[in-house]
Design a protein around this motif. Sequence first.
Motif, short mmCIF file in Angstrom:
data_model
loop_
_atom_site.label_atom_id
_atom_site.label_comp_id
_atom_site.label_asym_id
_atom_site.label_seq_id
_atom_site.Cartn_x
_atom_site.Cartn_y
_atom_site.Cartn_z
N ALA A 187 8.00 -0.06 -30.99
CA ALA A 187 8.88 1.03 -31.20
C ALA A 187 8.82 2.19 -30.38
CB ALA A 187 8.81 1.50 -32.72
N ILE A 188 7.70 2.68 -30.10
CA ILE A 188 7.24 3.98 -29.26
C ILE A 188 7.16 3.60 -27.79
CG2 ILE A 188 5.92 4.92 -31.35
CD1 ILE A 188 3.59 4.44 -29.57
N LEU A 189 7.30 2.34 -27.50
CA LEU A 189 7.21 2.03 -25.93
C LEU A 189 8.58 2.69 -25.31
CD1 LEU A 189 6.05 0.52 -23.61
CD2 LEU A 189 7.44 -1.39 -24.05
N PRO A 190 9.69 2.70 -25.54
CA PRO A 190 10.72 3.35 -24.60
C PRO A 190 10.51 4.81 -24.80
CG PRO A 190 11.63 1.90 -26.35
CD PRO A 190 10.23 1.93 -26.72
N ARG A 191 9.91 5.43 -25.96
CA ARG A 191 9.85 6.91 -25.90
C ARG A 191 8.68 7.36 -24.82
NH1 ARG A 191 9.07 8.18 -31.06
NH2 ARG A 191 6.62 8.14 -30.89
N ALA A 192 7.79 6.63 -24.77
CA ALA A 192 6.71 6.67 -24.07
C ALA A 192 6.97 6.74 -22.63
CB ALA A 192 5.32 5.83 -24.44
N VAL A 193 7.74 5.78 -22.33
CA VAL A 193 8.24 5.64 -20.88
C VAL A 193 9.06 6.68 -20.55
CG1 VAL A 193 9.61 4.19 -19.46
CG2 VAL A 193 7.93 2.87 -20.65
N ALA A 223 -0.32 4.53 -17.09
CA ALA A 223 -1.61 5.02 -17.62
C ALA A 223 -1.03 5.97 -18.76
CB ALA A 223 -2.23 6.01 -16.67
N ASP A 224 -0.10 6.69 -18.64
CA ASP A 224 0.53 7.47 -19.78
C ASP A 224 1.00 6.50 -20.98
OD1 ASP A 224 0.39 9.81 -18.21
OD2 ASP A 224 2.45 9.92 -17.78
N VAL A 225 1.80 5.75 -20.56
CA VAL A 225 2.18 4.53 -21.70
C VAL A 225 1.20 3.88 -22.32
CG1 VAL A 225 3.76 2.53 -21.68
CG2 VAL A 225 4.65 4.37 -20.43
N ASP A 226 0.33 3.47 -21.36
CA ASP A 226 -0.75 2.68 -22.07
C ASP A 226 -1.57 3.68 -23.35
OD1 ASP A 226 -2.65 0.52 -22.20
OD2 ASP A 226 -4.38 1.58 -20.84
N VAL A 227 -2.02 4.90 -22.90
CA VAL A 227 -2.58 5.75 -23.72
C VAL A 227 -1.57 5.98 -24.96
CG1 VAL A 227 -2.88 8.05 -24.32
CG2 VAL A 227 -3.79 7.02 -22.02
N THR A 273 0.80 3.61 -26.28
CA THR A 273 0.93 2.59 -26.80
C THR A 273 -0.41 1.68 -27.38
OG1 THR A 273 0.88 1.24 -25.09
CG2 THR A 273 3.11 1.99 -25.97
N ALA A 274 -1.53 1.88 -26.77
CA ALA A 274 -2.66 1.06 -26.94
C ALA A 274 -3.39 1.61 -28.30
CB ALA A 274 -3.60 0.96 -25.92
N ARG A 275 -3.06 3.13 -28.69
CA ARG A 275 -3.81 3.60 -29.73
C ARG A 275 -3.27 2.88 -31.06
NH1 ARG A 275 -0.20 9.11 -29.37
NH2 ARG A 275 -2.02 9.20 -27.38
N HIS A 276 -2.40 1.90 -30.76
CA HIS A 276 -1.82 1.32 -32.21
C HIS A 276 -2.44 -0.04 -32.04
CE1 HIS A 276 0.85 4.66 -33.43
NE2 HIS A 276 1.30 4.69 -31.94
N VAL A 277 -2.10 -0.56 -30.72
CA VAL A 277 -2.63 -2.05 -30.69
C VAL A 277 -2.87 -2.44 -29.28
CG1 VAL A 277 -0.37 -3.22 -30.65
CG2 VAL A 277 -2.27 -4.47 -31.58
N GLU A 278 -3.70 -3.26 -28.72
CA GLU A 278 -3.88 -3.84 -27.45
C GLU A 278 -2.49 -4.57 -26.95
OE1 GLU A 278 -6.13 -3.24 -24.85
OE2 GLU A 278 -6.52 -1.73 -25.89
N PRO A 279 -1.98 -4.28 -25.94
CA PRO A 279 -0.89 -5.17 -25.45
C PRO A 279 -1.50 -6.50 -25.27
CG PRO A 279 -1.45 -3.75 -23.64
CD PRO A 279 -2.40 -3.32 -25.16
N THR A 280 -0.48 -7.46 -25.32
CA THR A 280 -0.76 -8.92 -24.87
C THR A 280 -0.41 -9.16 -23.41
OG1 THR A 280 1.27 -9.55 -25.83
CG2 THR A 280 -0.72 -9.69 -27.33
N GLY A 281 0.43 -8.25 -23.05
CA GLY A 281 0.83 -8.16 -21.75
C GLY A 281 1.38 -6.82 -20.97
N PHE A 282 1.19 -6.53 -19.70
CA PHE A 282 1.54 -5.25 -19.49
C PHE A 282 1.70 -5.25 -18.06
CE2 PHE A 282 1.35 -0.67 -18.62
CZ PHE A 282 1.32 -0.26 -19.65
N THR A 283 2.67 -5.32 -17.39
CA THR A 283 3.14 -5.30 -16.03
C THR A 283 4.00 -4.10 -15.76
OG1 THR A 283 2.60 -7.57 -15.85
CG2 THR A 283 3.96 -6.62 -14.06
N VAL A 284 3.90 -3.39 -14.73
CA VAL A 284 4.87 -2.66 -14.34
C VAL A 284 5.21 -2.87 -12.78
CG1 VAL A 284 5.43 -0.27 -13.62
CG2 VAL A 284 3.73 -0.73 -15.55
#
Length: 146
Positions: free
Chosen positions: A113-119, A59-63, A65-76
Motif C-alpha cells: 500500500a505504501i510502495l507507490p507513495r514511497a516511490v 534506497a529511499d523506497v527500501d527504508v 517499505t522494509a520497516r513493515h516487511v522484507e521484500p521477496t523481490g526488489f528490482t529497479v
Amino acid sequence: MTENILRSVTVERTGTGHFTATNPRGGTISFGTSSDPHGGTDFTPVELLLAAIGGCTAADVDVATARHVEPTGFTVSVTGDKISDEFGNRMTDLMVTFSVTFPDGELGDRARAILPRAVKTSHDRFCTVSRTVEIGTPVTTTVTDA
C-alpha cells in the motif's frame, strides 16, 4: 551544529579508458569507456549515472517499505536514450521502473500500500541524484597543475 554538506569522490586514471573512483571512506568503483577493444565489463560513466539514479531512489523506497516487511523481490530498472544534438551529448527519456514484491499477509499488504507513495516521495523530494538531474544544476570544471 554545522552539518557536513560536502560530498566528494576522486577519480584516477588506471589505464587507457579505465578509471577508479574513490570516496572519502576508502570505497572504490572501477569504470571505463564503452570503446574498450577487449569488450570489458566495467560500467561506463553513463551507466554509473543510471545506477546512481536507481540506487538513490531504491534506497529511499527500501527504508520506507522494509520497516513493515522484507521484500521477496526488489528490482529497479533505469533506462534512457543517449543522444547527440545541438546541446551536445546527453541522456533523454530517463525512466525508473520498480518491480517490488512482498509476502502475503497484513505486513505485506501494508508495504504494498505504501510502495507507490514511497516511490513518488523519493522522486519528488528525497532522491538527491534524480532531483539534481531534473532541476539541472550547473557543473563547473577547472584545470590545476597544468
